[in-house]
Write a protein that holds these residues in place. Structure first.
Motif, PDB file in Angstrom:
ATOM      1  N   LEU A 230      13.729   4.375  -6.156  1.00 51.40           N
ATOM      2  CA  LEU A 230      14.317   3.282  -5.332  1.00 51.40           C
ATOM      3  C   LEU A 230      13.185   2.903  -4.388  1.00 51.40           C
ATOM      4  O   LEU A 230      12.963   1.613  -4.160  1.00 51.40           O
ATOM      5  CB  LEU A 230      15.290   3.832  -4.213  1.00 51.40           C
ATOM      6  CG  LEU A 230      16.558   4.252  -5.005  1.00 51.40           C
ATOM      7  CD1 LEU A 230      17.789   4.070  -3.893  1.00 51.40           C
ATOM      8  CD2 LEU A 230      16.963   2.993  -5.995  1.00 51.40           C
ATOM      9  N   HIS A 231      12.172   3.817  -4.084  1.00 51.91           N
ATOM     10  CA  HIS A 231      10.888   3.241  -3.088  1.00 51.91           C
ATOM     11  C   HIS A 231      10.119   2.060  -4.084  1.00 51.91           C
ATOM     12  O   HIS A 231       9.594   1.240  -3.736  1.00 51.91           O
ATOM     13  CB  HIS A 231      10.187   4.382  -2.864  1.00 51.91           C
ATOM     14  CG  HIS A 231      10.760   5.211  -1.736  1.00 51.91           C
ATOM     15  ND1 HIS A 231      10.163   6.375  -1.296  1.00 51.91           N
ATOM     16  CD2 HIS A 231      11.971   5.220  -1.207  1.00 51.91           C
ATOM     17  CE1 HIS A 231      11.095   6.950  -0.453  1.00 51.91           C
ATOM     18  NE2 HIS A 231      12.195   6.404  -0.248  1.00 51.91           N
ATOM     19  N   ALA A 232       9.694   2.545  -5.308  1.00 52.11           N
ATOM     20  CA  ALA A 232       9.127   1.576  -6.138  1.00 52.11           C
ATOM     21  C   ALA A 232       9.832   0.403  -6.368  1.00 52.11           C
ATOM     22  O   ALA A 232       9.137  -0.533  -6.444  1.00 52.11           O
ATOM     23  CB  ALA A 232       8.842   2.427  -7.736  1.00 52.11           C
TER      24      ALA A 232
ATOM     25  N   PHE B  14       5.096   1.080  -6.884  1.00 53.28           N
ATOM     26  CA  PHE B  14       4.267   2.082  -7.385  1.00 53.28           C
ATOM     27  C   PHE B  14       4.888   3.069  -6.305  1.00 53.28           C
ATOM     28  O   PHE B  14       4.765   2.851  -5.149  1.00 53.28           O
ATOM     29  CB  PHE B  14       2.877   2.209  -7.435  1.00 53.28           C
ATOM     30  CG  PHE B  14       2.453   3.632  -7.734  1.00 53.28           C
ATOM     31  CD1 PHE B  14       1.894   4.144  -8.925  1.00 53.28           C
ATOM     32  CD2 PHE B  14       1.798   4.390  -6.556  1.00 53.28           C
ATOM     33  CE1 PHE B  14       1.533   5.657  -9.018  1.00 53.28           C
ATOM     34  CE2 PHE B  14       1.480   5.681  -6.936  1.00 53.28           C
ATOM     35  CZ  PHE B  14       1.160   6.264  -8.014  1.00 53.28           C
ATOM     36  N   ASP B  15       5.114   4.515  -6.667  1.00 49.93           N
ATOM     37  CA  ASP B  15       5.368   5.410  -5.511  1.00 49.93           C
ATOM     38  C   ASP B  15       5.212   6.918  -6.302  1.00 49.93           C
ATOM     39  O   ASP B  15       5.332   7.112  -7.462  1.00 49.93           O
ATOM     40  CB  ASP B  15       6.855   5.493  -5.110  1.00 49.93           C
ATOM     41  CG  ASP B  15       6.706   6.014  -3.945  1.00 49.93           C
ATOM     42  OD1 ASP B  15       5.986   6.290  -2.735  1.00 49.93           O
ATOM     43  OD2 ASP B  15       7.895   6.656  -3.268  1.00 49.93           O
ATOM     44  N   SER B  16       5.059   7.732  -5.279  1.00 44.63           N
ATOM     45  CA  SER B  16       4.775   9.268  -5.744  1.00 44.63           C
ATOM     46  C   SER B  16       5.111  10.269  -4.508  1.00 44.63           C
ATOM     47  O   SER B  16       5.109   9.811  -3.495  1.00 44.63           O
ATOM     48  CB  SER B  16       3.347   9.722  -5.974  1.00 44.63           C
ATOM     49  OG  SER B  16       2.633   9.616  -4.952  1.00 44.63           O
ATOM     50  N   HIS B  17       5.759  11.227  -4.939  1.00 44.14           N
ATOM     51  CA  HIS B  17       6.218  12.148  -4.000  1.00 44.14           C
ATOM     52  C   HIS B  17       6.052  13.573  -4.640  1.00 44.14           C
ATOM     53  O   HIS B  17       6.225  13.670  -5.780  1.00 44.14           O
ATOM     54  CB  HIS B  17       7.768  11.965  -3.590  1.00 44.14           C
ATOM     55  CG  HIS B  17       7.903  10.792  -2.697  1.00 44.14           C
ATOM     56  ND1 HIS B  17       7.450  11.051  -1.197  1.00 44.14           N
ATOM     57  CD2 HIS B  17       8.248   9.707  -2.617  1.00 44.14           C
ATOM     58  CE1 HIS B  17       8.026   9.887  -0.744  1.00 44.14           C
ATOM     59  NE2 HIS B  17       8.304   8.993  -1.700  1.00 44.14           N
ATOM     60  N   ALA B  18       5.639  14.717  -3.696  1.00 48.40           N
ATOM     61  CA  ALA B  18       5.561  15.899  -4.245  1.00 48.40           C
ATOM     62  C   ALA B  18       6.813  16.689  -4.420  1.00 48.40           C
ATOM     63  O   ALA B  18       7.468  16.409  -3.407  1.00 48.40           O
ATOM     64  CB  ALA B  18       4.442  16.842  -3.367  1.00 48.40           C
TER      65      ALA B  18
ATOM     66  N   ALA C  11       0.841  -1.221  -0.028  1.00 51.80           N
ATOM     67  CA  ALA C  11       0.055   0.047   0.043  1.00 51.80           C
ATOM     68  C   ALA C  11       0.841   1.231   0.034  1.00 51.80           C
ATOM     69  O   ALA C  11       1.938   1.067   0.500  1.00 51.80           O
ATOM     70  CB  ALA C  11      -0.650   0.133   1.030  1.00 51.80           C
ATOM     71  N   LYS C  12       0.385   2.170  -0.778  1.00 51.13           N
ATOM     72  CA  LYS C  12       1.114   3.759  -0.728  1.00 51.13           C
ATOM     73  C   LYS C  12      -0.044   4.656  -0.443  1.00 51.13           C
ATOM     74  O   LYS C  12      -1.269   4.410  -0.762  1.00 51.13           O
ATOM     75  CB  LYS C  12       1.580   3.736  -2.023  1.00 51.13           C
ATOM     76  CG  LYS C  12       2.601   2.698  -2.567  1.00 51.13           C
ATOM     77  CD  LYS C  12       3.724   2.864  -1.775  1.00 51.13           C
ATOM     78  CE  LYS C  12       4.645   4.163  -1.512  1.00 51.13           C
ATOM     79  NZ  LYS C  12       5.800   3.927  -0.599  1.00 51.13           N
ATOM     80  N   THR C  13       0.262   5.921   0.133  1.00 54.55           N
ATOM     81  CA  THR C  13      -0.658   6.952   0.151  1.00 54.55           C
ATOM     82  C   THR C  13      -0.315   7.630  -1.043  1.00 54.55           C
ATOM     83  O   THR C  13       0.813   7.710  -1.526  1.00 54.55           O
ATOM     84  CB  THR C  13      -0.355   7.824   1.352  1.00 54.55           C
ATOM     85  OG1 THR C  13       0.944   8.201   1.562  1.00 54.55           O
ATOM     86  CG2 THR C  13      -0.962   6.834   2.728  1.00 54.55           C
TER      87      THR C  13
HETATM   88 MG    MG Z   1       8.113   6.828  -1.316  1.00 54.89          MG
END
Ligand code: MG
Ligand code: MG
Ligand code: MG
Lengths: 155, 155, 155
Positions: B43-45, B9-13, A133-135
């Motif tokens: 790297l998180h993904a 999957f990952d996202s960051h602002a 899970a991710k936010t």
């Molecule tokens: Mg992340």
């Protein structure tokens, strides 16, 4: 021996006063997922990944949202159909990996239960299912649940 | 020989005044990625894809964002943990493929360096790592970096 | 025998007065997809998945959007280049699975034709291609077409 890959995506908006079910697991939460069926975003993504891996169409092919029969439908019915298509094509599941993207509820505390439930529905071992899970950082998607699923099959 | 698939999957602002690090590579840019750790979205993904492939939880299981120990953490620590989980499960990496979705900076000019850095961190050859980039056309996501990663493992 | 995995993502905004082409298939619709090329979001995602699987860069590496040669380009040219890279690397396609995320047009009625077209362009059987579609529930993305593609290769 042959192998096949599949990928499924789904999203549903959160809605007050609806029960929340993800991966076939009922979850205590003030909001559920809107949709023609029970809105189980994770089972929908897995169902589509399985159907896609054997080139058998998608959920909408088998269960058109325009058909009143599937109103409020239990998504386990969709998954069962996909598993039958996989079997008919001569394949079985090697492993499934998934990601849920949603701001809440927190998935980590229930990920173990969800993994067992999904594995049971798929007829595989819990160790062959990944639940992550991710936010949705920076994505402005706090009112929606998104699921990605990938599957590897072998004949 | 067994194979496994994983997807992360990952996202960051983006945020002014923070160093930008993607794929372990420091990048000259006026903004970096916000996050509890160093915000290394790629790297998180990849870390999550590796953990998911062996059904070992996700980054949040090992490194809860609520834990002050991981504030500003170097994401290579997360990746190292995932690589250990993969090894313990008896698998090794066949190949990794990724996509970065962000409006800037341009990735093409640094994709070669990023590929070498990621390969080095994974202990594989550069030719076993795919680094790709897209701008988020039509998605209204100019202030955010998104990463998708898929991995194939074999025992 | 070796295997490789690849994943591609693409998005394009809808725009009035432009022909709509998805998966190489011309579609009757009042809007098409904006982009430097013909905007074929599905072929772009598949092209990138193929290039990524053999670690050969991405569409932008081969066909920079800044280059006027690719203005309005037929995306089948991009796909052809990716297929050559796959062949040069010594691999061939096992199967491809895709998801289109867009509010309209409806894909189910044309998914069969699209599958045949994509299979023909890839030089594989229609049964080795998955075409799936979702509406972007809750995502506020009604004016954009998104495509995800995953590929499995073998040597
Ligand atoms: Mg992340
Ligand atoms: Mg759904
Ligand atoms: Mg494109």
């Amino acid at each position: 021996m042959g192998m096949r890959i599949g990928y499924g995506f789904d999203s549903h908006a959160f809605k007050a006063g609806v029960p929340l079910v993800i991966g076939g697991l009922p979850i205590e939460h003030p909001e559920g997922l809107a949709g023609h069926s029970d809105g189980d975003v994770l089972l929908h993504a897995i169902t589509d990944a399985l159907l896609g891996a054997v080139s058998a169409g998608d959920i909408g092919t088998f269960f058109p949202p325009s058909d009143p029969r599937w109103k409020g439908a239990d998504s386990r019915v969709f998954l069962k159909t996909a598993l039958e298509e996989v079997a008919v094509a001569g394949y079985k599941i090697v492993n499934v990996d998934t990601v849920l993207v949603m701001s809440k509820p927190k998935i980590v505390p229930i990920a173990g239960d969800m993994r067992e439930r999904v594995a049971e529905l798929l007829g595989v071992k819990p160790g062959d299912v990944g639940i992550k899970a991710k936010t949705p950082e920076g994505l402005n998607q706090d009112g929606v649940a998104v699921a990605h699923a990938t599957v590897l099959l072998e004949s």
